[in-house]
Design an enzyme around this catalytic site. Sequence first.
Site, PDB file in Angstrom:
ATOM      1  N   ASP A 120       0.817  -1.348  -0.154  1.00  0.00           N
ATOM      2  CA  ASP A 120       0.129  -0.099  -0.426  1.00  0.00           C
ATOM      3  C   ASP A 120       0.997   1.829  -0.420  1.00  0.00           C
ATOM      4  O   ASP A 120       0.465   2.119  -0.034  1.00  0.00           O
ATOM      5  CB  ASP A 120      -1.758  -0.150   1.404  1.00  0.00           C
ATOM      6  CG  ASP A 120      -1.816  -1.071   0.683  1.00  0.00           C
ATOM      7  OD1 ASP A 120      -2.472  -1.265  -0.262  1.00  0.00           O
ATOM      8  OD2 ASP A 120      -2.482  -1.555   1.929  1.00  0.00           O
ATOM      9  N   ASP A 181      -5.666  -5.558  -5.917  1.00  0.00           N
ATOM     10  CA  ASP A 181      -5.095  -4.280  -5.313  1.00  0.00           C
ATOM     11  C   ASP A 181      -3.806  -4.166  -5.718  1.00  0.00           C
ATOM     12  O   ASP A 181      -3.236  -2.665  -6.307  1.00  0.00           O
ATOM     13  CB  ASP A 181      -5.463  -3.989  -4.242  1.00  0.00           C
ATOM     14  CG  ASP A 181      -6.660  -4.554  -3.274  1.00  0.00           C
ATOM     15  OD1 ASP A 181      -6.666  -6.012  -4.216  1.00  0.00           O
ATOM     16  OD2 ASP A 181      -7.475  -4.178  -2.660  1.00  0.00           O
TER      17      ASP A 181
HETATM   18  N1  GLY Z   1      -6.860  -1.853  -1.355  1.00  0.00           N
HETATM   19  C1  GLY Z   1      -8.042  -2.345   0.012  1.00  0.00           C
HETATM   20  C2  GLY Z   1      -8.870  -2.424  -0.681  1.00  0.00           C
HETATM   21  O1  GLY Z   1      -9.538  -2.275  -2.172  1.00  0.00           O
HETATM   22  O2  GLY Z   1      -9.781  -2.120   0.455  1.00  0.00           O
END
Ligand code: GLY
Length: 406
Positions: A120, A181
């Site tokens: 992230d 993601d």
């Molecule tokens: N990257 C985490 C989500 O999309 O909730």
Amino acid sequence: MRLTAILPFSILLASCASTASTESFNVDQALEYCNTQVHRSLAALGADSTDYTMMPRNIQGTDSAWACRKASPDEWCSGFWPGILWYDFESSRDEIVREEAERYTEALEYLSQRPAFDHDLGFLMFCSYGNAYRLTGCPKFRDIILASADTLATLFNPKVGTILSWPRNVEMLGGHNTIMDNMINLEMLFWASKNGGDKRLYDIALKHAETTMEYHFRPDGTCYHVAVYDPESGKFIKGMTHQGYSDSSTWARGQAWAVYGYTMVFRETQDRRFLDLACKVTDAYLKRLPEDYVPYWDFDDPAIPDAPRDASAAGVVASALLELQAYVTPEKRDEYRDAAVKMLASLSSDEYRSGDKRHSFLDHSTGHKPAGSEIDAAIVYADYYYIEALLRLKKLETNSAVLANL
Ligand code: GLY
């Protein structure tokens, strides 16, 4: 975040034949609405003198003001609020917003000097500093992105060929895990490789995209949320979910990340394989949408039509489609543009707008339903991709020669 090429464009609202209400949608008004909501948020956040390390995250239940979380390596949403402020400044040229954008962005600088907590880091640093550098050209911002890209690359496992998304979950998930993601965070690596960073960052991003393309998708173009690999042999072990309904279901935001991610990877590589995949995953997403073009949180939840929606997925896909339409045949281009406009029209309607009730732009997103977290809520990343999409649409409408220079 960036678009490189556009084609002449006029939005044919009359041709949008769905229950998504396009007649009342006006991109300038929508951007003005965002600026109004930004000022409401800033006023509330500064009411007791602003703590710039506290980042808006969500608004739930009957609350009207943002619930904030301390900016930190494990608070993955910390970069979206600075990013929203930069986009709002880009649209409004409102100097108050620019000053606040800079202060919130700088609260994240320390994250560029620490080991990576997880993938992230890309969301954290590129949504904030990426937009900051794009709009100001300040060298300090570039240096922070470059340091962050090097840090993110430390999570790459060359035996597997992907970044380890969640180091903390290796045991729980049964191996080296990569989530869909993570595709979004490749953008920071591509960017760094051509803006003074290590050229190896390009190779890492490319390999990650190739490996994910091979293992993370089902034959029909839908994706798993999580792919698990043996960290030593690199062998693919299984596809599974974490935030979706089941291992075999299609989690709407996961599919949205795939649409956005592979569109961006095609832009950065010009490799036709990625364009073909971007179109395939897009078509799988579009054909499963309800009439208003805002997905249920998981396309396979048996509770549909009584399941919650996910406005954030609609914002991500609308933004991606406004880029993807520039890379495809004229027929596909019209289809993707029309779909993006329908999504934005729905999100801009009273059904999805927070309006006077809340300080956010949008209601009705779903964060992590299996964990019972952020269900049918306003969530900051929905607002980030919504305003990004509005700006892309505005640039297409005005046919500016270069959409962005990041
Ligand atoms: N990257 C985490 C989500 O999309 O909730």
